[in-house]
Scaffold this motif. Structure first.
Motif, PDB file in Angstrom:
ATOM      1  N   ARG A 329       1.094  -0.954  -0.154  1.00 18.47           N
ATOM      2  CA  ARG A 329       0.234  -0.081  -0.596  1.00 18.47           C
ATOM      3  C   ARG A 329       0.568   1.319   0.439  1.00 18.47           C
ATOM      4  N   CYS A 330       0.190   2.389  -0.262  1.00 18.40           N
ATOM      5  CA  CYS A 330       0.681   3.453  -0.219  1.00 18.40           C
ATOM      6  C   CYS A 330       1.290   4.416   1.080  1.00 18.40           C
ATOM      7  N   SER A 333      -1.785   5.862   3.590  1.00 20.80           N
ATOM      8  CA  SER A 333      -2.955   5.210   2.748  1.00 20.80           C
ATOM      9  C   SER A 333      -3.553   3.977   3.256  1.00 20.80           C
ATOM     10  N   LEU A 337      -3.144  -2.188  -2.585  1.00 19.89           N
ATOM     11  CA  LEU A 337      -2.541  -1.812  -3.822  1.00 19.89           C
ATOM     12  C   LEU A 337      -3.071  -3.739  -4.197  1.00 19.89           C
ATOM     13  N   VAL A 358       1.210   0.109  -9.811  1.00 20.13           N
ATOM     14  CA  VAL A 358       1.172   1.328  -8.706  1.00 20.13           C
ATOM     15  C   VAL A 358       0.550   2.548  -9.522  1.00 20.13           C
ATOM     16  N   GLY A 362       0.848  10.230  -6.306  1.00 20.00           N
ATOM     17  CA  GLY A 362       0.446  10.142  -5.079  1.00 20.00           C
ATOM     18  C   GLY A 362       1.222   8.648  -4.259  1.00 20.00           C
ATOM     19  N   CYS A 363       1.655   8.410  -4.930  1.00 23.67           N
ATOM     20  CA  CYS A 363       2.465   7.188  -4.349  1.00 23.67           C
ATOM     21  C   CYS A 363       3.573   6.309  -4.608  1.00 23.67           C
ATOM     22  N   GLN A 366       5.570   3.306  -1.343  1.00 17.76           N
ATOM     23  CA  GLN A 366       4.736   2.338  -0.824  1.00 17.76           C
ATOM     24  C   GLN A 366       5.593   1.606   0.651  1.00 17.76           C
TER      25      GLN A 366
END
Length: 390
Positions: A329-330, A333, A337, A358, A362-363, A366
Motif C-alpha cells: 500500500r502507498c 494510505s 494495492l 502502482v 500520490g504513491c 510504498q
C-alpha cells in the motif's frame, strides 16, 4: 556562538545522581575508603560533600583532610573548586589550575574533564575541548549524555566542525550517540550527511548502519522520503536500485526503513535464519493467531506502472497460514494495492507471483507487508527464502 556552560553546582548534582545509581550506601568517613579504587574513593568523597551540602569552609577542610591522608588524590582539588563556587568567586586561572591538576592526577575522574571541556569551548580552544571530551567519554560512558549535547553545537562553528569531523572519522565509542543527538537537533543535515559518508573501517560497520538508519528514518518521518531514498541508494551504489532491499535476508547491517522490520512480541515474531551448508538464509514468520500482527514490513519505492512481486516460501508446518497476507500500500494510505492470502501455501518451496500496479501519482513510496489477521488461537508459521520485485 552560544555554547551551553556547565555550572559547577549543576555539574555536582548530575554527578551525584550518577553516583547514587551506582554506589551502595557506604560510610562517608574517608578513612574507611582506603581499600577502594581511586575512582570509587573519589565518587564517594564527592557524594559525601554534595549530599551533606557543605559550605565553602567545610569543603576546604574536607579537601585538606583528604590531601593530608593521600597527597596524590585528585578529589581534593575538585572539592576546592566547589568551595570557590560556593564563594561565588569569578572564574579565574585558579579554577582552571585546580581542575587541570585533578584531571592530571586521576584521568578516570570524569568531573574535572567535563568542566575543562565546557571551559575550552567557551574560550574557543576546540581541539582541547574535543580531545578532553573524547577522553571522558571513553573512560566513563555515564557522562556521554552530558557531554554530547555540549559538542553538537560545534557543528555550526567552522573551525570546530573540521576538528570534530576528524575525530568522528576515528569512529570513537560515542560517535553513534553524537549522530542521534545531532539528528534530534534538526539543523545539521548537511554536516550529518557528510559524516555519514565517512570511509567505514570493518569495526565500524554496525555503528554506521545504525547511524544511517536513524537519519534516514528521520527524513521519512519529516516527509522527505524521496531524499532518504536517494541517500540510501548512494550508500549501496551496486544494489540500491533494487525494488526490494535484502531480498534474500542475508544483509548483516541493513539500513532502515529500507530494510525488513521484523516483528517481535509475546505473541507473534519473525526471525532471520542464517545460511548453513546447502541451505540459504531465510526468514521464519510465526503468528500466534489471536491478534492482528505485522510480521514483516519494508519501505519500497516501486515506480508507477505494473510490477511482479515474487516470493519464495513454504508452510512451516504449524497450521495452514490462512490468516497471513502479503500486502502493498502507498505510504499514508490504508487502501491495499494488493492483498494476497497464503491459505494454500504447501510444505514444499514454491514461488508466489503477484501482479501489482502502482498509480502514476500520490504513491512515490510504498509499504510492503506480511500481515496476519486475528485467527482465534490457530497458530501458523511460514518460511521465506526470497522476495523480489520485477
Amino acid at each position: 556562538m552560544a555554547i551551553p556552560s556547565v555550572h559547577l553546582r549543576r555539574l555536582a548534582a548530575i554527578i551525584l545522581f550518577a553516583i547514587l545509581t551506582s554506589l551502595a550506601v557506604v560510610s562517608a568517613r574517608y578513612e574507611s575508603l582506603a581499600a577502594l579504587s581511586p575512582r570509587k574513593r573519589s565518587d564517594i568523597a564527592l557524594l559525601h560533600a554534595v549530599s551533606t551540602d557543605m559550605n565553602a569552609l567545610e569543603l576546604r577542610r574536607y579537601a585538606h583532610h583528604i590531601a593530608r591522608d593521600d597527597p596524590m588524590h585528585a578529589i581534593g582539588f575538585f572539592l576546592e573548586l566547589l568551595a570557590l563556587d560556593k564563594d561565588k568567586t569569578p572564574l579565574s586561572a585558579k579554577h582552571r589550575y585546580l581542575i587541570a591538576e585533578a584531571a592530571r592526577r586521576q584521568p578516570s575522574l570524569a568531573a574535572p574533564r567535563i568542566w575543562l571541556t565546557a571551559d575550552d569551548i567557551r574560550k574557543g580552544r576546540y581541539a582541547e575541548a574535543i580531545d578532553g571530551a573524547d577522553a571522558v567519554m571513553r573512560l566513563n560512558g555515564e557522562f556521554r549524555k552530558l557531554l554530547i549535547p555540549i559538542l553538537v553545537p560545534l557543528l555550526a562553528e567552522e573551525k570546530a566542525r573540521t576538528l570534530l569531523e576528524k575525530k568522528l572519522e576515528e569512529f570513537p565509542i560515542w560517535r553513534t550517540g553524537f549522530i542521534v543527538e545531532a539528528v534530534k537537533a534538526g539543523e545539521f543535515d548537511r554536516e550529518i550527511e557528510r559524516i555519514l559518508q565517512h570511509q567505514v573501517p570493518q569495526y565500524g560497520a554496525a555503528s554506521i548502519a545504525a547511524e544511517r538508519s536513524v537519519y534516514l528514518r528521520n527524513l521519512v518521518e519529516r516527509g522527505e522520503g524521496e531524499r532518504a531514498l536517494r541517500l540510501w541508494q548512494g550508500y549501496f551504489p551496486k544494489g540500491g536500485n533494487k525494488g526490494v532491499a535484502d531480498g534474500n535476508f542475508a544483509d548483516k547491517y541493513p539500513l532502515h526503513p529500507f530494510a525488513w522490520q521484523l516483528a517481535s512480541d509475546d505473541y507473534s515474531f519473525s526471525e532471520k535464519v542464517p545460511a548453513t551448508e546447502g541451505s540459504p538464509s531465510m526468514v521464519r514468520a510465526h503468528h500466534s493467531g489471536d491478534r492482528k500482527a505485522a510480521l514483516l514490513t519494508q519501505l519500497v519505492a516501486l515506480k508507477p506502472g505494473t510490477h511482479e512481486l515474487v516470493f519464495t516460501m513454504r508452510d512451516g508446518g504449524l497450521g495452514e497460514p490462512e490468516a497471513m497476507y502479503w500486502r502493498l500500500r502507498c505510504i499514508g494510505s490504508s487502501e491495499n494495492l494488493v492483498s494476497r492470502s497464503l491459505a494454500k501455501l504447501g510444505p514444499d518451496w514454491q514461488k508466489l507471483r503477484i501482479k501489482v500496479t502502482v498509480p502514476d501519482s500520490g504513491c512515490a513510496m510504498q509499504h510492503l507487508l506480511l500481515e496476519a489477521e486475528n485467527n482465534g488461537d490457530e497458530e501458523s508459521e511460514i518460511e521465506i527464502r526470497s522476495v523480489e520485485a520485477k
